[in-house]
Design an enzyme around this catalytic site. Structure first.
Site, PDB file in Angstrom:
ATOM      1  N   SER A  26      28.689  43.841 -30.575  1.00 29.96           N
ATOM      2  CA  SER A  26      27.242  44.098 -30.561  1.00 29.96           C
ATOM      3  C   SER A  26      26.478  42.938 -31.167  1.00 29.96           C
ATOM      4  CB  SER A  26      26.926  45.351 -31.357  1.00 29.96           C
ATOM      5  OG  SER A  26      27.689  46.414 -30.881  1.00 29.96           O
ATOM      6  N   ASP A  52      33.451  40.822 -22.676  1.00 34.57           N
ATOM      7  CA  ASP A  52      32.019  41.126 -22.730  1.00 34.57           C
ATOM      8  C   ASP A  52      31.180  39.935 -23.185  1.00 34.57           C
ATOM      9  OD1 ASP A  52      32.545  43.599 -21.800  1.00 34.57           O
ATOM     10  OD2 ASP A  52      31.533  44.689 -23.412  1.00 34.57           O
ATOM     11  N   ASN A  94      31.459  44.806 -17.126  1.00 33.35           N
ATOM     12  CA  ASN A  94      31.153  46.163 -17.567  1.00 33.35           C
ATOM     13  C   ASN A  94      30.509  46.106 -18.950  1.00 33.35           C
ATOM     14  OD1 ASN A  94      31.005  48.912 -17.490  1.00 33.35           O
ATOM     15  ND2 ASN A  94      33.188  49.301 -17.769  1.00 33.35           N
ATOM     16  N   ASP A 328      30.878  55.061 -31.260  1.00 34.74           N
ATOM     17  CA  ASP A 328      32.094  54.391 -30.793  1.00 34.74           C
ATOM     18  C   ASP A 328      33.288  54.689 -31.695  1.00 34.74           C
ATOM     19  OD1 ASP A 328      30.782  53.417 -28.645  1.00 34.74           O
ATOM     20  OD2 ASP A 328      30.513  51.385 -29.436  1.00 34.74           O
ATOM     21  N   GLU A 356      31.962  53.159 -21.043  1.00 32.21           N
ATOM     22  CA  GLU A 356      32.864  52.482 -20.113  1.00 32.21           C
ATOM     23  C   GLU A 356      33.486  53.445 -19.110  1.00 32.21           C
ATOM     24  OE1 GLU A 356      32.186  51.607 -23.068  1.00 32.21           O
ATOM     25  OE2 GLU A 356      32.536  49.478 -23.415  1.00 32.21           O
ATOM     26  N   HIS A 400      38.507  49.820 -23.149  1.00 41.71           N
ATOM     27  CA  HIS A 400      39.212  49.254 -24.292  1.00 41.71           C
ATOM     28  C   HIS A 400      39.472  50.266 -25.395  1.00 41.71           C
ATOM     29  CE1 HIS A 400      35.116  48.340 -26.343  1.00 41.71           C
ATOM     30  NE2 HIS A 400      34.901  49.107 -25.302  1.00 41.71           N
ATOM     31  N   ARG A 401      38.492  51.135 -25.645  1.00 38.21           N
ATOM     32  CA  ARG A 401      38.675  52.067 -26.766  1.00 38.21           C
ATOM     33  C   ARG A 401      39.711  53.138 -26.454  1.00 38.21           C
ATOM     34  NH1 ARG A 401      35.737  49.888 -30.234  1.00 38.21           N
ATOM     35  NH2 ARG A 401      33.705  49.052 -29.653  1.00 38.21           N
ATOM     36  N   LYS A 434      38.141  43.576 -23.548  1.00 37.99           N
ATOM     37  CA  LYS A 434      36.684  43.737 -23.592  1.00 37.99           C
ATOM     38  C   LYS A 434      36.138  43.384 -24.982  1.00 37.99           C
ATOM     39  CE  LYS A 434      33.350  46.879 -21.628  1.00 37.99           C
ATOM     40  NZ  LYS A 434      32.138  46.844 -22.400  1.00 37.99           N
TER      41      LYS A 434
END
Ligand code: DC
Length: 671
Positions: A26, A52, A94, A328, A356, A400-401, A434
């Site tokens: 971020s 990203d 994305n 997140d 995502e 990714h998470r 990502k």
């Protein structure tokens, strides 16, 4: 980074050590955009290097920003509010943190400076809403065209003409779907507040407020002090102008930290897990995950730029929490809930559905595979730990998470539900790129499996049977470490040659073998700092190695070194006695053979292709002699282990052999 189709994690029982976090996604993407819009050059330190951020960098480059790397620092020379390129097509993967703010910034720049830009992404990006932001930009007077479904990317902003913008009335934007719409406006509007102030009013309850705090802080660093009334009204003062702060540091990613906080809470039983790059002073909202982890039982200490975590309460305490402030990192709580003493309930997570992937659906489906009981709704998830854990192949949905969360299920032996634990398969592990390309490497550095819990595949066989190629390829498809044990005997022979030691002097050879300074990097091997990759492969070196390897003292001296290759997530070892002597408890043993004729032909082809002279008759005789010596020596003679799978590849292609071995491996897995 692991680019394998899947990655199998053996059951883990402990975690300790230090992880250095990559930069925050971020912060990185906000800083890049701000530096790209500002006048002057900004030196960005500790930038995240991931999928990203790379789409954001590509976009800035296409727009004419200057980008120059100098070691770990990226120097960004901004546009100073003036468009350089008036048209561009930007592909943003994305990355919501690139799509939303770039849409807004380019919409206002295009409208005021006659530009026209198209923004698109991957298929999932085209399913992630952006309509609320588009509505706000249209209120302002920016032309925005939907190039696909209305309210979703791809979009075109600007139409090549100049448009007067209506900045006198407040811009209204909805805040209850994604806070990124507000962030996007906050980052874009200083570009048009050069004369009079511009106000933004938020409609509906703003979600993910901490992300707005990051935006406001970073705006401050670039010279814009936004006035605000809670989270309902924001005013960008007139005369605003972006100014580069000269240099800026990106904090470690607090969301990424959550996986390692969980690691400590679940498995930091002996030494703590130390996390560097983000601390209790973080400007990222997800640092509040620490409070939630503490509530579940984690013992967390911390200071500026560091955290240290140990297991406290065990089992973890079940948690009920509104996670609106940590959307997140809340996914990590869902994984910790698997190790809790009751049912946990996470609410305020409606935003999971537009990330995502639909993360509520995804999490519910994958947790159920592991044996958990899950109830889910529009904006909540409720998780009861498994009574019996099941081995599961975790689908990651290009998220990714999901992949990083999935890895936390591998601590299941600690859950106290009996059994020695189930392996966990992570499908498409590459998706961690990502935000954290080396996540699994970092994880593997910290965790330990049960003794003997790290899987081993052995590939033994005579010289020139192709076991080296087969083993390397199987290791690479599985993401496992590789031990080419022949290379250790070859290196010992080379070292003996260098030191003028006779190949018959067992005692001197054993001492030498015990002190080998060997380093393996990618396809290269170094002996005492010297690159021996080429001499190692010579036929003459193989012949010497065969003589060196008959000495029991040498074999004993190399034993410990060979065992040390058995590391998480797994090992493929090739040689003569991998299955019989070194790894007798291997999970799969392959004995590879081929006729003398086939082996001589292959070796001949190999040598010729490398420009080395070769005679097929000599090769045949040499192979026969080596076979005889390897087979007839007193210790660890070449022979198949009793439980080995025999594979005669005389008439098989390399690909056929690989498929056969991977097929056998798959049959031994519970997935
Ligand atoms: O696999 P290779 O050709 O690199 O092996 C070179 C020699 O090392 C081989 O002739 C026998 C010996 N060797 C061994 O004795 N035990 C092993 N595990 C591997 C190799």
């Amino acid at each position: 980074m692991y680019s394998t189709a899947f990655l199998d994690l053996p059951p883990f029982v402990r975690a300790s050590g230090t992880v250095r976090l990559p930069g925050s996604k971020s912060i990185s993407n906000r800083v890049l955009l701000l530096a790209g819009l500002a006048a002057g050059t900004t030196a960005v330190h500790d930038l995240l290097d991931s999928d990203d951020t790379s789409v954001m960098l590509d976009a800035l480059q296409a727009l004419g920003c200057g980008l120059r790397r100098e070691g770990a620092v990226l120097h960004v020379t901004g546009l100073g509010g003036r468009l350089d390129a008036r048209e561009a097509q930007l592909f943003l993967g994305n990355a919501g943190t690139a799509m939303r703010p770039l849409t807004a910034a380019l919409a206002v720049l295009a409208a005021t400076q006659a530009g026209r830009f198209e923004l698109s992404g991957v298929a999932r990006m085209h399913e992630r809403p952006i309509g609320d932001l588009v509505d706000a930009l249209r209120q302002l007077g920016c032309p925005v065209a939907d190039l696909g479904r209305a309210g979703y990317p791809p979009l075109r902003v600007g139409d090549g003409a100049v448009h007067a913008l209506r900045t006198d009335a407040p811009i209204r934007v909805r805040g209850d779907v994604s806070s990124q719409f507000l962030t996007a406006l906050l980052l874009a509007l200083p570009l048009v507040a050069t004369q009079a102030e511009v106000a933004i009013e938020v409609e509906g309850e703003l979600i993910s407020k901490p992300y707005i705090d990051i935006t406001l802080r970073l705006l401050g660093r670039f010279g814009i002090e936004v006035q605000r009334d809670g989270y309902a009204r924001f005013v960008i003062p007139g005369g605003a102008q972006y100014r580069s702060p000269g240099s800026i540091h990106v904090e470690g990613d607090a969301s990424s930290a959550s996986y390692f906080v969980a690691l400590g809470a679940i498995a930091g039983t002996e030494a703590p897990v130390r996390i560097e790059g983000v601390g209790l002073d973080s400007i990222q909202g997800d640092i509040r995950f620490v409070d939630a982890a503490r509530a579940m039982g984690a013992e967390v200490e911390g200071g500026p730029g560091w955290l240290q975590v140990r297991r406290g309460a065990w089992p973890l305490r079940a948690l009920t929490l509104d996670c609106n402030h940590i959307p997140d990192a809340a996914m990590t709580l869902a994984m910790m809930a698997l190790y809790a003493d009751g049912t946990s309930r996470l609410t305020g997570i409606a935003s999971w559905r537009v990330k995502e992937t639909d993360r509520i659906d995804a999490m519910a489906a994958e947790l159920r595979k592991l044996g958990a009981k899950v109830v889910d709704g529009a904006d909540f998830i409720e998780i009861s730990p498994p009574r019996r854990w099941q081995a599961a192949a975790i689908e990651t949905y290009d998220d990714h998470r999901m992949a990083m969360c999935g890895s936390l299920a591998a601590f299941n032996p600690l859950a106290g539900t009996g059994g020695s634990g189930c392996p966990v398969r992570i499908l498409d592990p590459r998706c961690v790129a990502k935000t954290f390309p080396d996540y699994f490497e970092a994880l593997f550095d910290l965790v330990a499996a049960t003794p003997g819990g790290v899987p081993v595949i052995t590939v033994d066989g005579p010289t020139a049977s192709g076991k080296g190629t087969l083993a390397a390829e199987v290791a690479s498809r599985l993401g496992y470490h590789l031990l080419d044990s022949g290379a250790l005997y070859r290196a010992t022979a080379l070292a003996a040659q260098d030191a003028g030691i006779s190949l018959e002097d067992e005692a001197a050879l054993a001492t030498l073998a015990g002190r080998l300074e060997l380093r393996f990097t990618g396809h290269h091997v170094f002996l005492n700092g010297r690159d021996i990759t080429d001499p190692l492969r010579l036929e003459s070196t193989g012949g010497m190695a065969s003589r060196v390897s008959v000495h029991p003292g040498v074999r004993q001296a190399l034993h410990g070194l060979q065992l040390s290759f058995r590391r998480v997530p797994g090992l493929v070892a090739d040689g003569r006695d991998m299955g019989t002597v070194v790894f007798p408890d291997a999970d799969l043993k392959v004995f590879l053979t081929a006729s003398v004729e086939a082996r001589a032909q292959r070796r001949h082809k190999q040598l010729i292709s490398k420009g080395n002279p070769a005679n097929i008759e000599d090769l045949r005789a040499d192979i026969q002699m080596r076979d005889e010596r390897d087979r007839s020596r007193a210790v660890a003679p070449l022979k198949p282990a009793e439980d080995a799978m025999l594979l005669d590849n005389s008439s098989l292609s390399v690909e056929d052999s690989i498929d056969q071995v991977l097929g056998w491996w798959q049959q031994r897995k519970p997935f």
